[in-house]
Design a protein around this motif. Structure first.
Motif, PDB file in Angstrom:
ATOM      1  N   ALA A 121      41.380  34.865  24.314  1.00 35.57           N
ATOM      2  CA  ALA A 121      40.704  34.574  23.055  1.00 35.57           C
ATOM      3  C   ALA A 121      39.194  34.447  23.227  1.00 35.57           C
ATOM      4  N   LEU A 122      38.760  33.985  24.396  1.00 34.75           N
ATOM      5  CA  LEU A 122      37.344  33.687  24.580  1.00 34.75           C
ATOM      6  C   LEU A 122      36.506  34.869  25.047  1.00 34.75           C
ATOM      7  N   LEU A 123      37.072  35.751  25.850  1.00 35.68           N
ATOM      8  CA  LEU A 123      36.265  36.822  26.431  1.00 35.68           C
ATOM      9  C   LEU A 123      35.507  37.638  25.375  1.00 35.68           C
ATOM     10  N   PRO A 124      36.140  38.029  24.260  1.00 36.39           N
ATOM     11  CA  PRO A 124      35.387  38.805  23.269  1.00 36.39           C
ATOM     12  C   PRO A 124      34.268  38.005  22.601  1.00 36.39           C
ATOM     13  N   VAL A 125      34.386  36.683  22.610  1.00 33.55           N
ATOM     14  CA  VAL A 125      33.401  35.833  21.950  1.00 33.55           C
ATOM     15  C   VAL A 125      32.194  35.580  22.837  1.00 33.55           C
ATOM     16  N   LEU A 126      32.430  35.432  24.140  1.00 35.69           N
ATOM     17  CA  LEU A 126      31.395  34.955  25.043  1.00 35.69           C
ATOM     18  C   LEU A 126      30.499  36.037  25.622  1.00 35.69           C
ATOM     19  N   GLY A 127      31.028  37.228  25.778  1.00 32.92           N
ATOM     20  CA  GLY A 127      30.340  38.253  26.547  1.00 32.92           C
ATOM     21  C   GLY A 127      28.894  38.495  26.167  1.00 32.92           C
ATOM     22  N   PRO A 173      24.243  36.096  30.566  1.00 34.83           N
ATOM     23  CA  PRO A 173      23.336  37.005  31.270  1.00 34.83           C
ATOM     24  C   PRO A 173      23.954  37.747  32.451  1.00 34.83           C
ATOM     25  N   LEU A 174      25.175  37.407  32.840  1.00 31.91           N
ATOM     26  CA  LEU A 174      25.893  38.142  33.871  1.00 31.91           C
ATOM     27  C   LEU A 174      27.109  38.805  33.245  1.00 31.91           C
ATOM     28  N   ALA A 175      27.570  39.888  33.842  1.00 32.50           N
ATOM     29  CA  ALA A 175      28.744  40.582  33.322  1.00 32.50           C
ATOM     30  C   ALA A 175      29.970  39.683  33.410  1.00 32.50           C
ATOM     31  N   ILE A 176      30.862  39.807  32.433  1.00 33.45           N
ATOM     32  CA  ILE A 176      32.153  39.125  32.471  1.00 33.45           C
ATOM     33  C   ILE A 176      33.217  40.158  32.109  1.00 33.45           C
ATOM     34  N   PRO A 177      34.488  39.890  32.404  1.00 35.61           N
ATOM     35  CA  PRO A 177      35.519  40.886  32.113  1.00 35.61           C
ATOM     36  C   PRO A 177      35.626  41.198  30.620  1.00 35.61           C
ATOM     37  N   GLU A 178      35.957  42.438  30.332  1.00 42.27           N
ATOM     38  CA  GLU A 178      36.197  42.883  28.957  1.00 42.27           C
ATOM     39  C   GLU A 178      37.703  42.903  28.705  1.00 42.27           C
ATOM     40  N   LEU A 179      38.133  42.244  27.643  1.00 43.90           N
ATOM     41  CA  LEU A 179      39.547  42.272  27.286  1.00 43.90           C
ATOM     42  C   LEU A 179      39.896  43.648  26.714  1.00 43.90           C
ATOM     43  N   VAL A 180      40.905  44.285  27.307  1.00 40.77           N
ATOM     44  CA  VAL A 180      41.327  45.615  26.856  1.00 40.77           C
ATOM     45  C   VAL A 180      42.644  45.546  26.093  1.00 40.77           C
TER      46      VAL A 180
END
Length: 291
Positions: A67-73, A77-84
């Motif tokens: 739930a959080l990955l799409p909100v936080l990215g 300032p650093l890359a984070i995983p993209e939810l696919v």
């Protein structure tokens, strides 16, 4: 490592992908070697990663991460995983699982950076950025959402458990010093919650990404400062403190958080996860040496 772990193997994961995501059924699948304690990771083709919780108790954290990955990215300032994609539970694997974008790099636990101060500046900026996010969020449900003193009994028991490796008198003195620091004012903020070397990715000898947002929540902002002892040494530690905007009260409490987590990890994983145990020992030595 844990009781009641799922039986996660190549055939299981291959079957779930082929059934639920047939568009990726022809992509090669390989398990990623990791000292991680909560998830099992597979690489799927060149561009995807499959992330599965080791047991049912870790499923809520994985679902929170989804739930959080799409909100936080965009805010970091650093890359984070993209939810696919989100995989559904099955008869043989009764948990949610995720497919994420693969991020090239090596975990910091197994490599190093050319310029530790640059890495400290980057990670400090990440801590500042995540702490500044203003969207509503769920309060952390574990010790990361509470004051340091809430972990007192558990930490003292862990210190006793690692007495064969470290002098409990010295560790207790370090712990009590942290408890004596000015207390947290209770103002919560967004935290990653697990800024350890295994959750930091290095590419081209530079810190490039932060992964594993299973403990990301609203909680005690001191928690993310543990990277000062889990990740950094010497001048780079002070660079991280300044880049993260940590006052001395927070910094002294954070040293206690680092010690608490490290003695707990060593007590629990000494026989089941040698690599992570070695990271914990190194952190304890850093706390002891940091006077």
């Amino acid at each position: 490592m844990h009781e009641d772990e799922f039986d996660i193997h190549d055939g299981l994961v291959r079957g779930m992908i082929d059934t639920q995501f047939p568009q990726w059924s022809t992509l090669p699948l390989s398990r990623v070697r990791s000292s991680g304690t909560v998830h099992v990771i597979f690489r799927l083709g060149n561009d995807l990663a499959v992330r599965l919780p080791r047991s049912a108790e870790f499923t809520p954290a994985l679902e929170r991460e989804a739930a959080l990955l799409p909100v936080l990215g965009a805010a970091l300032p650093l890359a984070i995983p993209e939810l696919v994609a989100v995989g559904l539970p099955t008869k043989d694997f009764p948990s949610t699982w995720l497919i994420l974008g693969w991020i090239d790099g090596e975990v910091l636990a197994g490599t190093s950076v050319d310029d530790p101060r640059s890495a400290a500046t980057r990670l400090g900026a990440f801590v500042e950025a995540i702490r500044s996010i203003e969207v509503p969020g769920e309060l952390s449900t574990n010790q990361r959402g509470r004051p340091l003193a809430a972990s007192d009994e558990w930490t003292r028991a862990s210190i006793a458990a690692v007495a064969g490796d470290f002098d409990p008198v010295v560790l207790t003195a370090r712990w009590e010093s942290a408890l004596a620091a000015p207390s947290w004012d209770g103002a919560t903020a967004w935290i990653h919650g697990d800024l350890l070397p295994g959750n930091l990715l290095v590419r081209n000898r530079e810190l490039a990404a932060v992964i594993d947002f299973g403990e990301c929540a609203v909680g005690n902002p001191t928690c993310d400062l543990v990277a000062g002892w889990w990740v950094f040494e010497g001048p780079s530690r002070d660079t991280f403190r300044r880049a993260a905007g940590a006052d001395w009260g927070s910094w002294n409490r954070a040293r206690g958080w680092a010690l608490s987590g490290a003695v707990g990890a060593l007590a629990y994983y000494a026989r089941t996860n040698p690599e992570f145990s070695d990271q914990a020992r190194r952190t304890i030595r850093n706390v002891i040496a940091d006077t």
